[in-house]
Design a protein around this motif. Structure first.
Motif, PDB file in Angstrom:
ATOM      1  N   GLU A  91      28.024  20.661  65.398  1.00 54.13           N
ATOM      2  CA  GLU A  91      28.931  21.728  65.823  1.00 54.13           C
ATOM      3  C   GLU A  91      28.568  23.066  65.186  1.00 54.13           C
ATOM      4  N   LEU A  92      28.219  23.050  63.912  1.00 54.40           N
ATOM      5  CA  LEU A  92      27.873  24.303  63.230  1.00 54.40           C
ATOM      6  C   LEU A  92      26.596  24.906  63.804  1.00 54.40           C
ATOM      7  N   LEU A  93      25.611  24.064  64.095  1.00 58.39           N
ATOM      8  CA  LEU A  93      24.373  24.571  64.694  1.00 58.39           C
ATOM      9  C   LEU A  93      24.645  25.158  66.076  1.00 58.39           C
ATOM     10  N   ALA A  94      25.558  24.545  66.814  1.00 56.01           N
ATOM     11  CA  ALA A  94      25.907  25.081  68.131  1.00 56.01           C
ATOM     12  C   ALA A  94      26.565  26.450  68.019  1.00 56.01           C
ATOM     13  N   ASP A  95      27.211  26.710  66.879  1.00 55.85           N
ATOM     14  CA  ASP A  95      27.804  28.024  66.624  1.00 55.85           C
ATOM     15  C   ASP A  95      26.751  29.069  66.246  1.00 55.85           C
ATOM     16  N   VAL A 149      37.955  24.264  59.578  1.00 55.97           N
ATOM     17  CA  VAL A 149      38.165  24.798  58.228  1.00 55.97           C
ATOM     18  C   VAL A 149      36.925  25.548  57.753  1.00 55.97           C
ATOM     19  N   ILE A 150      35.749  25.012  58.035  1.00 55.91           N
ATOM     20  CA  ILE A 150      34.515  25.706  57.649  1.00 55.91           C
ATOM     21  C   ILE A 150      34.396  27.027  58.395  1.00 55.91           C
ATOM     22  N   ARG A 151      34.746  27.029  59.663  1.00 61.94           N
ATOM     23  CA  ARG A 151      34.712  28.286  60.431  1.00 61.94           C
ATOM     24  C   ARG A 151      35.675  29.320  59.825  1.00 61.94           C
ATOM     25  N   GLU A 152      36.872  28.873  59.447  1.00 57.90           N
ATOM     26  CA  GLU A 152      37.834  29.798  58.828  1.00 57.90           C
ATOM     27  C   GLU A 152      37.272  30.372  57.525  1.00 57.90           C
TER      28      GLU A 152
END
Length: 239
Positions: free
Chosen positions: A26-30, A229-232
């Motif tokens: 998910e983070l890589l997709a961001d 939470v990581i995105r926040e």
């Protein structure tokens, strides 16, 4: 130099870097830069020094994310100058001079305490063996990952990365949360780390806390909540 932090994900005991697979996707997709080092799990000081060395080689700011014992590791490694925030996932948050054993001793034991297996391993340069600590394979699914796919948990149970027993009594040399912003996820159905141990550490660190009805492997069971939470945290620390 980028102002967007690189996310460094630090796994805990009885797991490895693959435990973050669903979060990494998910983070890589961001478009987020991510690193997931393999933690040696030999000693708190040594593991923190290794993660700190990884952090120092990253150009730009770093957001450290630690799961379980990985929380203790990022508490020490987080003193690196480019660390801008700490995220704890079902984790131990130690104070300076405090050990895992000391923190845990203030609270009732979780079911994990009765399911640990102790195995000797050779220590280079010493005639005395060390002691590896792992989880009884037959009990791993219920204690560590009760809400994770059973086929996967059977594979995780037989591929554990043990933690050297000495790490439990080793005090943290510093506590990076004292001057870094902190986020924490409490896994409220955790059978490995008493959720009250998590809550205590997060409150002491003045963390922004999210509670998730999850087993200990919250990254596998609830990756969307972890990623959020990581995105926040990223949004808060990105200049």
């Amino acid at each position: 130099m980028s102002n967007t932090p690189t996310v460094v994900l630090v796994h805990g005991a009885f797991a490895d870097a693959s435990s973050f697979a669903r979060v990494v996707t998910e983070l890589l997709a961001d478009g987020t830069q991510v690193l997931v080092p393999a933690v040696p799990n030999r000693s708190l000081a040594g593991d923190a020094a290794y993660v700190a060395s990884v952090v120092r080689q990253i150009e730009g700011p770093v957001l450290l994310v630690g799961h379980s014992y990985g929380g203790a590791v990022i508490t020490v490694a987080g003193r690196e100058d480019n660390v801008v925030g700490l995220v704890y996932l079902a984790a131990y948050v130690l104070d300076e001079g405090e050990s895992l054993g000391e923190l845990q001793s203030r609270f009732p034991d979780s079911p994990l305490a009765g399911a640990l297996v102790y195995t000797p391993f050779p220590v280079e340069g010493s005639d005395e063996p060390g002691t590896d600590v792992s989880v009884d394979i037959s009990r791993f699914p219920e204690i560590f990952a009760a809400d994770v796919d059973t086929v996967l948990t059977r594979a995780l149970a037989v591929s554990q990365r043990p933690l050297a027993g000495a790490a439990f009594g080793e005090p943290a040399s510093t506590a990076a949360w004292k001057d870094r912003p902190v986020w924490g996820i409490v896994a409220s159905s955790d059978q490995a780390i008493n959720p009250d141990v998590q809550r205590f550490g997060y409150e002491r660190a003045q963390a922004k806390v999210t509670e998730v009805d999850s087993s200990h492997l919250v990254m596998h069971a609830h990756p969307a909540e972890v990623v959020q939470v990581i995105r926040e945290a990223l949004a808060s620390v990105t200049v």
